[in-house]
Scaffold this active site. Structure first.
Site, PDB file in Angstrom:
ATOM      1  N   GLY A 187      63.638  -9.605 -30.642  1.00 29.23           N
ATOM      2  CA  GLY A 187      64.697  -8.687 -31.027  1.00 29.23           C
ATOM      3  C   GLY A 187      64.537  -8.222 -32.463  1.00 29.23           C
ATOM      4  N   SER A 188      65.637  -8.107 -33.158  1.00 31.25           N
ATOM      5  CA  SER A 188      65.619  -7.454 -34.472  1.00 31.25           C
ATOM      6  C   SER A 188      64.971  -8.260 -35.587  1.00 31.25           C
ATOM      7  CB  SER A 188      67.046  -7.065 -34.875  1.00 31.25           C
ATOM      8  OG  SER A 188      67.518  -6.037 -34.039  1.00 31.25           O
ATOM      9  N   VAL A 189      64.720  -9.570 -35.410  1.00 36.29           N
ATOM     10  CA  VAL A 189      63.993 -10.275 -36.473  1.00 36.29           C
ATOM     11  C   VAL A 189      62.556  -9.744 -36.560  1.00 36.29           C
ATOM     12  CG1 VAL A 189      65.395 -12.376 -36.408  1.00 36.29           C
ATOM     13  CG2 VAL A 189      63.380 -12.190 -34.910  1.00 36.29           C
TER      14      VAL A 189
END
Length: 495
Positions: A219-221
């Site tokens: 995801g966004s990491v």
């Protein structure tokens, strides 16, 4: 007569050569393979005579051998078992071994090459054979803090904490865990029954989620990798602006991308890279990635350790970042979706490299090998693995991560620690749809490091199934994993 003697002499000489070759193959070339063969009963029986070395945390044994009155002479014990199971693994004489018990088996059993002369001297002096001990890099207070936080909320997931400047692993937690004592008795039938029972559990406690298993969408990491690729290549800076719609149809696709809140990234018609990191916006990041070479982000991921075989020395499942086939795939993979999958260890390594001025140190779980007479037989030194980004790029990415914590509305704000400069990034990964077309529970992430000006720890936290049943599968990445990450960083800073 002389002719017959010559023939006989040559035949005997040839037989001696064959015998010498055969002995050499058995004693040297094939020795390790033969010792490891499960059918080799001599190796198993010889193992009964050896007091296996201990596995240590802060000098205290967490895995050790206790004497018995039976044929086996010793029993492998773990205390506290579940807390350190992802580190120690388990050991059994005939039913396998995992974790450090497997990776460092030769040292623990006293059969490593470095212990050859020690074995000879022990035989001459009549000293009972004993294996060396393994001193780990784990910090007991940090491991406990990570485990307690995950246990408190009954989270399914993992936590990894790394010392950025050295690569030393300070915590390695996977939940739910298991008791290695169940798989390390001297009763094979008991071990098999316990193994089958653990394997049948729905939550799969035997899976080490910190370094293996089926891996997770980051995801966004993963946007930290994407931002690093853009800044390092000169394609963007933290102040570079991108179009800021609330939704975007991907090129040559019917897929519509939206930001997590289904709104624009802030109120303006444009959004900067920095704003996109602070509020974890998808669309500006995807636009930025589509403006670079298709392989730019996967190439940067590989520089951070993706696709690499890691041994800490326990085997680690490589994280994957396949090259996208078109711009739509570039967009989806740039925000950590599609076929990008990773371990928490790898995510912690990304943060550690950013914290360490762009220098990625090899992650390591072992500090030293110590002989029974307390000599240091082997000491593991910090080793530079790669330099994926420059110090300037690392500073830029770290600055955006710090604002994600210090901004009152930043998504990583809950990881703020009073009086400490903290850098953080959250992530929420979609995991697919159920039979009715509804979203399955998300995978929640947090990664960060502290202090920014003198990093002591980088951490990665993953929570599967959106917080789990105790939270009705609710909870955003800005709260649940962030709170766990904060506790782990505090444990390091207060240690």
């Amino acid at each position: 007569m002389n002719k017959q003697l010559k023939f006989l002499s040559r035949t005997v000489f040839a037989m001696f050569l064959l015998l010498f070759f055969s002995v050499t193959m058995i004693q040297f070339v094939s020795a390790d393979e033969l010792r490891a063969n499960p059918l080799n009963q001599r190796t198993i029986k010889n193992g009964y005579k050896v007091e296996r070395g201990s596995i240590l945390v802060g000098g205290d044994p967490i895995a050790f051998s206790t004497p018995t009155n039976d044929t086996f002479r010793y029993l492998r014990s773990y205390d506290p078992g579940a807390l350190y199971a992802p580190v120690t693994g388990y050991y059994s004489r005939q039913q396998g071994m995992t974790g450090l018990e497997s990776a460092m088996n030769k040292e623990l059993s006293g059969s490593a090459d470095a212990q050859f002369f020690t074995r000879i001297m022990n035989t001459i002096n009549g000293v009972k054979p004993q294996g060396s001990s393994i001193d780990t890099t784990i910090d007991a207070s940090v491991q406990q803090a990570a485990y307690d936080a995950m246990q408190e909320f009954a989270f399914e997931g993992a936590v990894v904490a790394i010392e950025p400047k050295t690569g030393r692993i300070l915590a390695l937690v996977s939940t739910p865990s298991y008791d290695p004592n169940l798989l390390s008795s001297n009763d094979d039938s008991e071990i098999i029954a316990n193994y089958e029972a653990l394997g049948a559990e729905e939550m799969q406690p035997l899976v080490n989620r910190a370094i293996g298993g089926d891996l997770y969408h980051p995801g966004s990491v993963y946007k930290l990798v994407t931002a690093s690729a853009a800044i390092e290549s000169g394609a963007a800076t933290p102040t570079t602006e991108f179009d800021n719609p609330a939704s975007m149809t991907l090129p040559q696709s019917s897929t519509v991308m939206r930001n997590s809140d289904k709104q624009t990234c802030g109120s303006g018609a444009k959004a900067t890279l920095e704003t996109s990191i602070i509020y974890s916006c998808n669309i500006p990041i995807a636009e930025m990635a589509m403006g670079m070479d298709d392989d730019a982000v996967p190439k940067m991921a590989r520089a951070f350790g993706f696709e690499q075989d890691l041994g800490i020395p326990v085997e680690v499942t490589p994280s994957v970042a396949p090259a996208p086939l078109d711009k739509a795939q570039v967009a989806m993979s740039s925000i950590g979706q599609l076929d990008v999958r990773t371990t928490p260890l790898q995510v912690a390594m990304v943060s550690a490299a950013i914290a360490n001025g762009g220098k990625l140190m090899s992650p390591q779980l072992v500090d030293r090998v110590i002989t029974p007479d307390l000599r240091v037989e082997q000491e593991v030194k910090p080793e530079l693995m790669n330099e994926p980004i420059s110090a300037k790029t690392a500073e830029a990415v770290a600055g955006m991560m710090e604002k994600g914590v210090s901004d009152p509305t930043g998504f990583a704000r809950l990881s703020a620690i009073d009086g400490v400069r903290v850098a953080g990034k959250t992530g929420t990964a979609q995991t697919g749809l159920d039979a009715n077309g509804n979203d399955l529970p998300y995978t929640l992430w947090y990664t960060g490091f502290a202090p920014v000006d003198d990093p002591k720890v980088s951490v990665a936290v993953v929570i599967a199934n959106g917080g789990g049943s105790n939270f009705d599968f609710q909870g955003g990445s800005y709260d649940l994993p962030t709170v766990v990450g904060k506790r782990v960083m505090e444990a390091v800073l207060n240690g």
